[in-house]
Design a protein around this motif. Sequence first.
Motif, PDB file in Angstrom:
ATOM      1  N   ASN A 334       0.828  -1.198   0.000  1.00 10.21           N
ATOM      2  CA  ASN A 334       0.000   0.000   0.000  1.00 10.21           C
ATOM      3  C   ASN A 334       0.867   1.254   0.000  1.00 10.21           C
ATOM      4  OD1 ASN A 334      -2.705   1.357   0.355  1.00 10.21           O
ATOM      5  ND2 ASN A 334      -1.675   2.052   2.223  1.00 10.21           N
ATOM      6  N   PHE A 335       1.930   1.246   0.828  1.00 16.37           N
ATOM      7  CA  PHE A 335       2.841   2.390   0.870  1.00 16.37           C
ATOM      8  C   PHE A 335       3.522   2.608  -0.479  1.00 16.37           C
ATOM      9  CE2 PHE A 335       7.249   3.860   1.365  1.00 16.37           C
ATOM     10  CZ  PHE A 335       7.014   5.135   1.853  1.00 16.37           C
ATOM     11  N   LEU A 336       3.940   1.529  -1.130  1.00 16.02           N
ATOM     12  CA  LEU A 336       4.644   1.653  -2.411  1.00 16.02           C
ATOM     13  C   LEU A 336       3.714   2.095  -3.540  1.00 16.02           C
ATOM     14  CD1 LEU A 336       7.014  -1.453  -2.187  1.00 16.02           C
ATOM     15  CD2 LEU A 336       7.614   0.960  -1.885  1.00 16.02           C
ATOM     16  N   GLU A 337       2.397   2.034  -3.297  1.00 14.12           N
ATOM     17  CA  GLU A 337       1.438   2.573  -4.257  1.00 14.12           C
ATOM     18  C   GLU A 337       0.975   3.990  -3.895  1.00 14.12           C
ATOM     19  OE1 GLU A 337      -0.913  -1.078  -6.417  1.00 14.12           O
ATOM     20  OE2 GLU A 337      -1.781  -0.287  -4.566  1.00 14.12           O
ATOM     21  N   SER A 338       1.545   4.568  -2.852  1.00  9.29           N
ATOM     22  CA  SER A 338       1.155   5.920  -2.440  1.00  9.29           C
ATOM     23  C   SER A 338       1.713   6.948  -3.418  1.00  9.29           C
ATOM     24  CB  SER A 338       1.685   6.218  -1.037  1.00  9.29           C
ATOM     25  OG  SER A 338       3.104   6.307  -1.039  1.00  9.29           O
ATOM     26  N   PRO A 339       1.078   8.103  -3.554  1.00  8.75           N
ATOM     27  CA  PRO A 339       1.627   9.152  -4.427  1.00  8.75           C
ATOM     28  C   PRO A 339       3.057   9.522  -4.062  1.00  8.75           C
ATOM     29  CG  PRO A 339      -0.632   9.675  -3.844  1.00  8.75           C
ATOM     30  CD  PRO A 339      -0.255   8.473  -3.025  1.00  8.75           C
ATOM     31  N   GLU A 340       3.341   9.610  -2.768  1.00  8.31           N
ATOM     32  CA  GLU A 340       4.692   9.958  -2.321  1.00  8.31           C
ATOM     33  C   GLU A 340       5.714   8.973  -2.876  1.00  8.31           C
ATOM     34  OE1 GLU A 340       7.259  10.359   1.860  1.00  8.31           O
ATOM     35  OE2 GLU A 340       5.319   9.330   1.823  1.00  8.31           O
ATOM     36  N   ALA A 341       5.440   7.676  -2.725  1.00 12.19           N
ATOM     37  CA  ALA A 341       6.392   6.647  -3.170  1.00 12.19           C
ATOM     38  C   ALA A 341       6.468   6.567  -4.688  1.00 12.19           C
ATOM     39  CB  ALA A 341       5.997   5.294  -2.586  1.00 12.19           C
ATOM     40  N   GLN A 342       5.328   6.721  -5.356  1.00 10.74           N
ATOM     41  CA  GLN A 342       5.306   6.631  -6.812  1.00 10.74           C
ATOM     42  C   GLN A 342       6.021   7.808  -7.469  1.00 10.74           C
ATOM     43  OE1 GLN A 342       3.460   4.331  -9.216  1.00 10.74           O
ATOM     44  NE2 GLN A 342       4.022   3.015  -7.504  1.00 10.74           N
ATOM     45  N   ILE A 343       5.858   9.009  -6.914  1.00 12.57           N
ATOM     46  CA  ILE A 343       6.538  10.187  -7.467  1.00 12.57           C
ATOM     47  C   ILE A 343       8.040  10.083  -7.232  1.00 12.57           C
ATOM     48  CG2 ILE A 343       6.787  12.690  -7.276  1.00 12.57           C
ATOM     49  CD1 ILE A 343       3.757  12.773  -6.652  1.00 12.57           C
ATOM     50  N   ALA A 344       8.437   9.626  -6.054  1.00 12.68           N
ATOM     51  CA  ALA A 344       9.868   9.442  -5.779  1.00 12.68           C
ATOM     52  C   ALA A 344      10.475   8.427  -6.738  1.00 12.68           C
ATOM     53  CB  ALA A 344      10.070   8.993  -4.339  1.00 12.68           C
ATOM     54  N   LYS A 345       9.700   7.386  -7.066  1.00  9.86           N
ATOM     55  CA  LYS A 345      10.195   6.355  -7.979  1.00  9.86           C
ATOM     56  C   LYS A 345      10.396   6.898  -9.398  1.00  9.86           C
ATOM     57  CE  LYS A 345       7.544   2.672  -8.293  1.00  9.86           C
ATOM     58  NZ  LYS A 345       7.077   2.571  -9.691  1.00  9.86           N
ATOM     59  N   MET A 346       9.676   7.959  -9.751  1.00 12.50           N
ATOM     60  CA  MET A 346       9.828   8.564 -11.070  1.00 12.50           C
ATOM     61  C   MET A 346      11.131   9.357 -11.216  1.00 12.50           C
ATOM     62  SD  MET A 346       5.951   9.934 -11.835  1.00 12.50           S
ATOM     63  CE  MET A 346       6.300  10.342 -13.548  1.00 12.50           C
ATOM     64  N   ASP A 347      11.743   9.712 -10.095  1.00 13.86           N
ATOM     65  CA  ASP A 347      12.980  10.497 -10.112  1.00 13.86           C
ATOM     66  C   ASP A 347      14.094   9.668 -10.738  1.00 13.86           C
ATOM     67  OD1 ASP A 347      15.294  11.927  -9.602  1.00 13.86           O
ATOM     68  OD2 ASP A 347      14.719  12.458  -7.555  1.00 13.86           O
TER      69      ASP A 347
END
Length: 412
Positions: A334-347
């Motif tokens: 659930n955390f890895l699908e959060s906007p925070e985690a998903q946006i960081a993954k785009m970096d």
Amino acid sequence: MKLKSLLLIGMLFLIVGCANDNVNKVENEDVLSKEWGEIESSAKGTEVNLFMWGGDEGINQYIDEWATPRLQEEYNITLNRQPMNTEEFMQKLLTEKKAGKNKGTIDVIWINGANFKNAKNGDLLFGSFTNKLPNFNEYIGSTNQNAKFDQGTKIEGLEAPWGNVQFVFNYNSSKIDSPPKTLDELKQWIIDHPGKFTYPNVSDFTGNTFVKHLLVAGAGGNTDVLAKEVDEDLLKKSEAYIWEYLSDIRASLWRSGETYPESLTKLDTLYSQGEVWMTMGFNSARAESLVANGTFPESTKSFILEQPGSISNTHYLSIPFNSPNPEGAMTVINFLESPEAQIAKMDPDMWGEGTVLNFDKLSEDNQKKIKSLDRGESVLSPEILNQYKLPDLDTGYTEWINNEWANRVIEK
């Protein structure tokens, strides 16, 4: 995965027992009947073992340096990344299933495609859990195409979308002025520059996808049909083109095609050492972190083939049937699908891949964060990527390429 491994896994699926299935189902249903607050509360102070491919340093950095400390801080969860090839942890789960081991050591697995199909058919997964995840429900939803099918296999809540990637070629622009735009141009470039190109063994998903592009071209770009169940007529139509193409370039490949890199990591090493002038991969932004850490030359850029296009792919996180900590696993996913985690993954300084979240469902602030991301000079624009984006193919084509390539290329 090598043909031998495929055959072994296939045989194991046939003999996997089901004596303890009822025990697992009762325990799993008990967990899935809990409210989310209770699941999250049960996860606090626990350890979660994430088994995943570990061949990309940017991905490893994202997990180890970004996600892990935040999970510790926000949930008091200790995330242990366990680098292991997919076929290895699949065999581990199959063996445990056969032995009736109801408490294993794996909590979360990173899978998709054929591996998901095999895990689902072998009853190796925990159960339909995605509708319990708040972030899945808010930002993805069960009607999303990526939540319904994984390369032709119905998902039915057994895995949660984690990321989208698209196939690109990386090249050294100090040695290549103008990269090829079509498969025919690529063939001519390979012949004109002997020893400076190769692709991974097709047991590696990167090498397999390279050959899939030949399949698409041989089928006349008919991806609507290729994305569904295997079409034998299309295979017959395409196979001559595929094997003639690979035969035509073989003598001009690195080491004259006598051997192939066993993995993308090996191909990247050849590229970083200057032995070949191109590499490839299923992440349009992955070169940025490799340039930043000095692995790839600073002159690295990216290109895609306008003909036949660039195959895209969605990958997922799932929970094994015998996870010792399913509550912790669901909390991590659930955390890895959060906007925070998903946006960081785009970096691109970390991972650099695309998000699985519905952009329109994000807050205005998160939308601005995505738009303001500087993905780096080596990353192609979203407009170019979208213009030539192709869907991934049914997993049956992956298996067909594995088998036929071994017979037609390796044994020749």
